[in-house]
Write an enzyme that holds these catalytic residues in place. Structure first.
Site, PDB file in Angstrom:
ATOM      1  N   HIS A 116      -4.655 -56.727 -74.616  1.00  0.00           N
ATOM      2  CA  HIS A 116      -3.552 -57.135 -73.733  1.00  0.00           C
ATOM      3  C   HIS A 116      -2.242 -56.867 -74.467  1.00  0.00           C
ATOM      4  O   HIS A 116      -2.170 -57.019 -75.694  1.00  0.00           O
ATOM      5  CB  HIS A 116      -3.675 -58.632 -73.409  1.00  0.00           C
ATOM      6  CG  HIS A 116      -2.372 -59.272 -73.022  1.00  0.00           C
ATOM      7  ND1 HIS A 116      -1.594 -59.982 -73.923  1.00  0.00           N
ATOM      8  CD2 HIS A 116      -1.702 -59.294 -71.853  1.00  0.00           C
ATOM      9  CE1 HIS A 116      -0.509 -60.421 -73.317  1.00  0.00           C
ATOM     10  NE2 HIS A 116      -0.550 -60.013 -72.059  1.00  0.00           N
ATOM     11  N   ASN A 118       2.289 -57.014 -73.648  1.00  0.00           N
ATOM     12  CA  ASN A 118       3.434 -57.022 -72.737  1.00  0.00           C
ATOM     13  C   ASN A 118       4.724 -57.052 -73.546  1.00  0.00           C
ATOM     14  O   ASN A 118       4.777 -57.599 -74.648  1.00  0.00           O
ATOM     15  CB  ASN A 118       3.355 -58.160 -71.708  1.00  0.00           C
ATOM     16  CG  ASN A 118       3.690 -59.506 -72.300  1.00  0.00           C
ATOM     17  OD1 ASN A 118       4.849 -59.877 -72.432  1.00  0.00           O
ATOM     18  ND2 ASN A 118       2.654 -60.265 -72.671  1.00  0.00           N
ATOM     19  N   ARG A 120       9.023 -57.466 -72.662  1.00  0.00           N
ATOM     20  CA  ARG A 120       9.915 -57.814 -71.555  1.00  0.00           C
ATOM     21  C   ARG A 120      11.306 -58.199 -72.068  1.00  0.00           C
ATOM     22  O   ARG A 120      11.468 -58.649 -73.213  1.00  0.00           O
ATOM     23  CB  ARG A 120       9.320 -58.965 -70.741  1.00  0.00           C
ATOM     24  CG  ARG A 120       9.119 -60.228 -71.544  1.00  0.00           C
ATOM     25  CD  ARG A 120       8.312 -61.287 -70.802  1.00  0.00           C
ATOM     26  NE  ARG A 120       8.116 -62.472 -71.641  1.00  0.00           N
ATOM     27  CZ  ARG A 120       7.143 -62.608 -72.521  1.00  0.00           C
ATOM     28  NH1 ARG A 120       6.261 -61.650 -72.680  1.00  0.00           N
ATOM     29  NH2 ARG A 120       7.033 -63.714 -73.240  1.00  0.00           N
ATOM     30  N   GLY A 268       8.502 -67.038 -57.419  1.00  0.00           N
ATOM     31  CA  GLY A 268       8.569 -66.580 -56.041  1.00  0.00           C
ATOM     32  C   GLY A 268       9.006 -65.142 -55.887  1.00  0.00           C
ATOM     33  O   GLY A 268       9.106 -64.641 -54.772  1.00  0.00           O
ATOM     34  N   GLY A 270       7.567 -62.662 -57.886  1.00  0.00           N
ATOM     35  CA  GLY A 270       6.463 -61.821 -58.337  1.00  0.00           C
ATOM     36  C   GLY A 270       5.619 -61.351 -57.159  1.00  0.00           C
ATOM     37  O   GLY A 270       5.814 -61.752 -56.021  1.00  0.00           O
TER      38      GLY A 270
END
Length: 313
Positions: A116, A118, A120, A268, A270
């Site tokens: 995994h 990520n 950002r 809200g 995503g």
């Protein structure tokens, strides 16, 4: 505001970060397609009226990758969700934008670990004040059957990506990773860790961005040699079932603790298909199961999941 956050008001080059993240997504997908040409790669571009857009790329049905996804998203919102202000209550009520690449690879062969990653950038904005920015992300490895050389390679690659920016970062981010990917309800690590950082803005923006790029670009160097070494090893149906059992831990962590998942669900902005892309296609929960003492499955628990200094090995 404490010292770690003072630099977080410097100018932010969102265009450069976005361009890098899109290139990162493309380079990772190209490498995955090259190693597993039988897999199907679906690209799904999406927009949300509430503020957000992204590109979801899902790879599945291959001889090596059972299911994986590499997602880019750039979302906007009027008010910071609780998951984003838990550590930064002074930012509650600000509007925000967040962009990042998030990926999970679930291999078919249980001898190949799940990985995994990520990376950002988060920006909190308030009229009349300079925007506050920070980076977050990292990568971690979740083996089902342990190979010491794989874990050492994974951590050595992570350490080498951090070293040009300061010798303290690898041990610090490794500890963050060990602490974060911990299933509190089981008192058990999800895997063998790697790097994890959040609220990171203690350098000037350009230097912090260079650091994030170094870590992000090292992901394929860390993971692909392990895939190459293990992808053709034989395995049994029993080993496959153990892989599915351990995948249950992955699901538990993502749905209960993972900040990225919770942010996507709470904000809200995503997209549910992209948020839950990380979940494996087949999982099993077995009531009160425990490995046979001395077995390869048992060694995962005794030799690999407890926190270790892998570079000392």
């Amino acid at each position: 505001m404490n010292q770690a956050h003072q630099h977080g008001t410097a100018p932010v080059d969102t265009a450069a970060v976005k361009a890098f993240l899109l290139h990162l997504q493309e380079s990772i997908c190209s490498r995955l397609s090259a190693i597993d040409p039988d897999a199907q790669l679906i690209t799904d571009q999406w927009d949300r009226e509430t503020g957000g857009a992204g590109i979801s790329r899902v790879i599945s049905g291959g001889k090596i990758i059972e299911k994986g996804g590499v997602n880019f998203s750039h979302v906007f919102g009027k008010s910071m969700p609780a998951s984003a202000t838990a550590e930064r209550p002074e930012l509650a009520g600000r509007s925000f934008q967040a962009m990042g690449v998030s990926l999970v690879i679930h291999p078919l062969n249980p001898m190949v670990p799940t990985s995994h990653a990520n990376f950002r950038l988060f920006i909190a904005e308030k009229e009349g004040e300079a925007p506050v920015w920070w980076f977050g992300g990292g990568y971690d490895l979740t083996p089902y059957y342990g190979f010491e050389e794989d874990c050492v390679h994974w951590h050595r690659t992570a350490q080498q990506a951090c070293e040009p920016f300061g010798e303290e970062y690898y041990p610090r981010f490794k500890k963050n990773c060990d602490d974060y990917f911990w299933l509190k309800h089981r008192s058990e690590a999800r895997g063998v860790g790697g790097l994890f950082f959040d609220d990171f803005n203690e350098m000037e923006f350009s230097r912090a961005f260079d650091f994030v790029q170094s870590m992000a670009n090292s992901y394929l160097d860390a993971y692909m040699p392990i895939v190459e070494r293990r992808k053709d090893l034989p395995y049994t149906q029993t080993q496959r079932e153990f892989q599915e059992y351990r995948r249950g831990r992955y699901v538990e962590f993502n749905l209960v603790f993972d900040r990225g998942t919770l942010f996507g669900l709470q904000s809200g902005v995503g997209r549910i298909e992209s948020i839950l892309m990380s979940l494996p296609p087949t999982v099993r929960w077995v009531y009160d199961w425990s490995p046979e003492p001395g077995s390869a499955e048992d060694k995962l628990y005794t030799d690999f999941l407890p926190h270790r200094d892998w570079l000392a090995a």
